[in-house]
Design a protein around this motif. Structure first.
Motif, PDB file in Angstrom:
ATOM      1  N   ASP A  38       0.807  -1.226   0.000  1.00 31.47           N
ATOM      2  CA  ASP A  38       0.000   0.000   0.000  1.00 31.47           C
ATOM      3  C   ASP A  38       0.833   1.266   0.000  1.00 31.47           C
ATOM      4  O   ASP A  38       0.300   2.357  -0.143  1.00 31.47           O
ATOM      5  CB  ASP A  38      -0.954  -0.011   1.195  1.00 31.47           C
ATOM      6  CG  ASP A  38      -2.019  -1.090   1.037  1.00 31.47           C
ATOM      7  OD1 ASP A  38      -2.610  -1.174  -0.052  1.00 31.47           O
ATOM      8  OD2 ASP A  38      -2.228  -1.871   1.986  1.00 31.47           O
ATOM      9  N   THR A  39       2.139   1.096   0.210  1.00 29.12           N
ATOM     10  CA  THR A  39       3.016   2.267   0.117  1.00 29.12           C
ATOM     11  C   THR A  39       4.152   1.940  -0.835  1.00 29.12           C
ATOM     12  O   THR A  39       4.416   0.769  -1.105  1.00 29.12           O
ATOM     13  CB  THR A  39       3.643   2.614   1.481  1.00 29.12           C
ATOM     14  OG1 THR A  39       4.498   1.526   1.857  1.00 29.12           O
ATOM     15  CG2 THR A  39       2.584   2.826   2.545  1.00 29.12           C
ATOM     16  N   TRP A  40       4.797   2.972  -1.303  1.00 32.44           N
ATOM     17  CA  TRP A  40       5.889   2.771  -2.250  1.00 32.44           C
ATOM     18  C   TRP A  40       7.020   1.967  -1.608  1.00 32.44           C
ATOM     19  O   TRP A  40       7.588   1.060  -2.229  1.00 32.44           O
ATOM     20  CB  TRP A  40       6.388   4.125  -2.761  1.00 32.44           C
ATOM     21  CG  TRP A  40       7.493   4.003  -3.775  1.00 32.44           C
ATOM     22  CD1 TRP A  40       8.785   4.357  -3.610  1.00 32.44           C
ATOM     23  CD2 TRP A  40       7.385   3.474  -5.103  1.00 32.44           C
ATOM     24  NE1 TRP A  40       9.513   4.079  -4.747  1.00 32.44           N
ATOM     25  CE2 TRP A  40       8.668   3.536  -5.690  1.00 32.44           C
ATOM     26  CE3 TRP A  40       6.324   2.945  -5.853  1.00 32.44           C
ATOM     27  CZ2 TRP A  40       8.929   3.099  -6.976  1.00 32.44           C
ATOM     28  CZ3 TRP A  40       6.588   2.510  -7.143  1.00 32.44           C
ATOM     29  CH2 TRP A  40       7.875   2.586  -7.692  1.00 32.44           C
ATOM     30  N   GLU A  41       7.310   2.265  -0.337  1.00 34.05           N
ATOM     31  CA  GLU A  41       8.390   1.568   0.368  1.00 34.05           C
ATOM     32  C   GLU A  41       8.076   0.075   0.468  1.00 34.05           C
ATOM     33  O   GLU A  41       8.919  -0.781   0.228  1.00 34.05           O
ATOM     34  CB  GLU A  41       8.561   2.143   1.790  1.00 34.05           C
ATOM     35  CG  GLU A  41       9.109   3.562   1.839  1.00 34.05           C
ATOM     36  CD  GLU A  41       8.116   4.603   1.315  1.00 34.05           C
ATOM     37  OE1 GLU A  41       6.893   4.437   1.537  1.00 34.05           O
ATOM     38  OE2 GLU A  41       8.562   5.563   0.636  1.00 34.05           O
ATOM     39  N   ASP A  42       6.813  -0.181   0.818  1.00 35.38           N
ATOM     40  CA  ASP A  42       6.341  -1.551   0.930  1.00 35.38           C
ATOM     41  C   ASP A  42       6.467  -2.279  -0.404  1.00 35.38           C
ATOM     42  O   ASP A  42       6.876  -3.432  -0.476  1.00 35.38           O
ATOM     43  CB  ASP A  42       4.858  -1.525   1.324  1.00 35.38           C
ATOM     44  CG  ASP A  42       4.649  -2.267   2.615  1.00 35.38           C
ATOM     45  OD1 ASP A  42       5.617  -2.345   3.387  1.00 35.38           O
ATOM     46  OD2 ASP A  42       3.520  -2.763   2.823  1.00 35.38           O
ATOM     47  N   PHE A  43       6.076  -1.567  -1.433  1.00 43.88           N
ATOM     48  CA  PHE A  43       6.070  -2.119  -2.786  1.00 43.88           C
ATOM     49  C   PHE A  43       7.474  -2.604  -3.163  1.00 43.88           C
ATOM     50  O   PHE A  43       7.676  -3.729  -3.601  1.00 43.88           O
ATOM     51  CB  PHE A  43       5.588  -1.036  -3.750  1.00 43.88           C
ATOM     52  CG  PHE A  43       5.473  -1.479  -5.180  1.00 43.88           C
ATOM     53  CD1 PHE A  43       4.412  -2.269  -5.588  1.00 43.88           C
ATOM     54  CD2 PHE A  43       6.422  -1.094  -6.118  1.00 43.88           C
ATOM     55  CE1 PHE A  43       4.297  -2.677  -6.905  1.00 43.88           C
ATOM     56  CE2 PHE A  43       6.314  -1.494  -7.439  1.00 43.88           C
ATOM     57  CZ  PHE A  43       5.244  -2.288  -7.837  1.00 43.88           C
ATOM     58  N   ILE A  44       8.460  -1.742  -2.969  1.00 44.09           N
ATOM     59  CA  ILE A  44       9.850  -2.061  -3.278  1.00 44.09           C
ATOM     60  C   ILE A  44      10.310  -3.248  -2.436  1.00 44.09           C
ATOM     61  O   ILE A  44      10.967  -4.165  -2.932  1.00 44.09           O
ATOM     62  CB  ILE A  44      10.767  -0.856  -2.952  1.00 44.09           C
ATOM     63  CG1 ILE A  44      10.287   0.389  -3.666  1.00 44.09           C
ATOM     64  CG2 ILE A  44      12.214  -1.178  -3.251  1.00 44.09           C
ATOM     65  CD1 ILE A  44      10.807   0.593  -5.039  1.00 44.09           C
ATOM     66  N   LYS A  45       9.947  -3.178  -1.171  1.00 44.00           N
ATOM     67  CA  LYS A  45      10.396  -4.198  -0.230  1.00 44.00           C
ATOM     68  C   LYS A  45       9.855  -5.574  -0.617  1.00 44.00           C
ATOM     69  O   LYS A  45      10.594  -6.558  -0.683  1.00 44.00           O
ATOM     70  CB  LYS A  45       9.917  -3.813   1.186  1.00 44.00           C
ATOM     71  CG  LYS A  45      10.713  -4.485   2.270  1.00 44.00           C
ATOM     72  CD  LYS A  45      10.293  -3.986   3.658  1.00 44.00           C
ATOM     73  CE  LYS A  45      10.717  -5.026   4.689  1.00 44.00           C
ATOM     74  NZ  LYS A  45       9.871  -5.020   5.876  1.00 44.00           N
ATOM     75  N   VAL A  46       8.565  -5.640  -0.880  1.00 49.94           N
ATOM     76  CA  VAL A  46       7.944  -6.908  -1.259  1.00 49.94           C
ATOM     77  C   VAL A  46       8.572  -7.433  -2.543  1.00 49.94           C
ATOM     78  O   VAL A  46       8.918  -8.604  -2.663  1.00 49.94           O
ATOM     79  CB  VAL A  46       6.417  -6.747  -1.439  1.00 49.94           C
ATOM     80  CG1 VAL A  46       5.808  -8.008  -2.033  1.00 49.94           C
ATOM     81  CG2 VAL A  46       5.769  -6.427  -0.105  1.00 49.94           C
TER      82      VAL A  46
END
Length: 492
Positions: free
Chosen positions: A423-431
């Motif tokens: 749901d966030t850009w940081e999360d997106f990259i991390k996943v």
RNA sequence: CGGGAUGUAGCGUAGCCCGGUUAUCGCGCCUGGUUUGGGACCAGGAGGUCGCAAGUUCGAAUCUUGCCAUCCCGACCA
């Protein structure tokens, strides 16, 4: 031994190549970007092809064959489609060679034999087919046309990979013509369902059905539907596509029909295809560090019987039992091979058939015959068990189904594990970096954002899942409002 | 098409930097024998345009240049 495989952890790409080559599916050829499909690989393709062909026929389609060459003027008629493929076309410009006067024994292109019009080697056949359909369609009574062809096509790829992307590949392409928009859309979706059913039920590879964004859409289509599969390295692979072509090709080739009210309208079209690329999907979805794992339903060999003998006198005894068993298995429609070759010892054969992914191995020696049992090993779990010869064929038949189900479930569990939300850009990259696989996230619906995300992360929108539930949210990159999640992934 | 790597027998390789008799080793292959429950062993044997082409040199697998092919990474794509 040169058969040693690279492991997935060591080098995933090399592992894949090793499996293809050492598993006997294919070979490199003298032609850049083109491969030889070896008998074992072709047997696999034949099983896939036969099943698909049956499913096409069951849904009312018939096979036909159209030419390999497409005159340039026809090819360019549907502009978007032509543009989309322009960069990867092979072109025939001459029709004759002659002896080279400057190099004895060599040939040269005869400059006198230039074609008046260049021929494009088909990268897909819409052009030649719609040019033909024009002559076949006058009235709604001529519709629908539901034709499929099994063919080779050529796309001059920069970078090739065995099965996944070769300059020439085998596929089927369905090309249908309809009287109404609705009917064509129904056909497009029906064939996507056929593909999904085939890939899941026969190849044991779970897929996500969806539609492509404008960026990823087939050039010349109004809507591209796809099935997306998940490979063991977490990358997505497009396993099949079905296109709703609208009236684009009918307009480009002037294909009109009269309806019941004698009004003229352009014909509605679909096209759909799967290729030998599916073999790559199969390999990367199931196989392990010991070799290929073939789903029983399409495995070239479902059961291999390996004799274990001591001394020459025991061989005839085992041969007789094994041949009898092979006959019984065949009677149940099981593809069985009795490997009685004396060239290699049992241990070698065990490893070899594991490499080739044969689902069930039966080892039979004097000891077993005395006890009326066999040793039965399954490729998917590597479990070995001693089983009575009483009722063995029926048991094996059931086991094959169990293996089919097991490898599907295993792949399904992997897929489920590798669909995560962000749901966030940081999360997106991390996943994306840590888990890989599909990332379900909001997107503002613009091509620019999709492009920007691709540039930053290498991930593309694989599809907008068909079974999506609407959900208000904010675009992962721009924060703009979004109505649904889409699936991102790094892809083959 | 850019970057990297590789090319010596069917496969995997040594030799190359520092040019010099008959190109190394393992697997595989052939013959004979012993073997056979997880990639057998012994003995003998066959197999090479050292990717291709030019050049340097008395002499090139080795040095130089060009080309070709394959793999990996990128851009492009089913």
């Amino acid at each position: 031994m040169s058969k040693a495989l690279t492991t997935r952890a060591e080098d995933y790409s090399q592992w894949y190549n090793d499996l293809v080559i050492k598993g006997g599916l294919a070979d490199y050829s003298a032609v850049r970007g083109c491969m030889v499909i070896k008998p074992y690989g072709f047997a696999l393709w034949e099983n896939m092809r036969d099943q698909l062909d049956k499913m096409f026929k069951d849904t009312g389609h018939v096979n036909a064959y159209f030419p390999l060459f497409v005159p340039k003027s026809l090819f360019e008629a549907e502009e978007k489609n032509a543009e989309g493929f322009a960069k990867e076309c092979a072109i025939v410009t001459h029709y004759r060679l002659k002896a080279d006067p400057d190099h004895k024994g060599k040939l040269m292109v005869d400059p006198e034999a230039k074609l008046e019009e260049e021929l494009i080697v088909r990268p897909t056949s819409e052009a030649i087919i719609w040019n033909t359909y024009k002559g076949w369609i006058q009235s709604y009574r001529d519709l629908p046309i539901l034709i499929n062809q099994w063919a080779n096509v050529v796309r001059w790829e920069m970078r090739t990979r065995l099965f996944l992307r070769t300059a020439e590949f085998l596929w089927q392409e369905g090309h249908t013509a309809h009287a109404t928009r609705e009917e064509a859309i129904i056909e497009t979706e029906k064939m996507l369902d056929v593909y999904a059913e085939f890939v899941e039920e026969y190849m044991a590879v779970p897929v996500i059905k969806g539609i492509k964004t404008a960026n990823e859409r087939f050039a010349g289509a109004e809507e591209t539907y796809c099935i997306e599969a998940m490979m063991q390295d977490g990358k997505a692979l497009q396993a099949g596509t079905s296109h709703f072509l609208g009236q684009n090709f009918a307009k480009a080739f002037d294909v009109k029909f009269s309806d019941k009210n004698n009004t003229l309208d352009y014909v509605w079209a679909t096209s759909w295809g799967v290729s030998t690329r599916l073999i790559g999907a199969l390999i990367m979805a199931h196989s392990d560090d010991q070799g290929l794992i073939m789903p029983p339903r399409i495995a070239p060999v479902q059961v291999v019987i390996v004799p274990v003998y001591k001394g020459d006198d025991s061989k005839p005894v085992i041969d007789e039992k094994a041949n009898a068993l092979a006959k019984e298995l065949k009677a149940l429609g099981i593809r069985v091979k009795f490997d009685d070759s004396d060239n290699s010892r049992p241990g070698w054969k065990f490893a070899e058939y594991e490499l080739k992914g044969v689902p069930v191995r039966i080892a039979m020696g004097l000891r077993d015959i005395d006890n009326n049992v066999v040793e039965l090993a399954r490729r998917d779990t590597k479990d070995k068990q001693t089983v009575s010869m009483e009722g063995l064929p029926a048991y094996v038949s059931g086991l094959l189904e169990e293996i089919q189900l097991n490898i599907y479930n295993r792949a399904k569990a992997f897929q489920t594990e590798h669909i995560n939300t962000a749901d966030t850009w940081e999360d997106f990259i991390k996943v994306l970096d840590e888990k890989g696989g599909f990332v379900s996230a909001h997107w503002d619906g613009t091509a620019e954002t999709e492009e920007a995300i691709k540039e930053k992360t290498k991930a593309t929108i694989r599809c907008i899942p068909l079974n999506n539930v609407p959900e208000a949210g904010q675009c992962i990159l721009t924060g703009k409002p979004s109505t649904q999640r889409v699936l991102f992934a790094r892809a083959y």
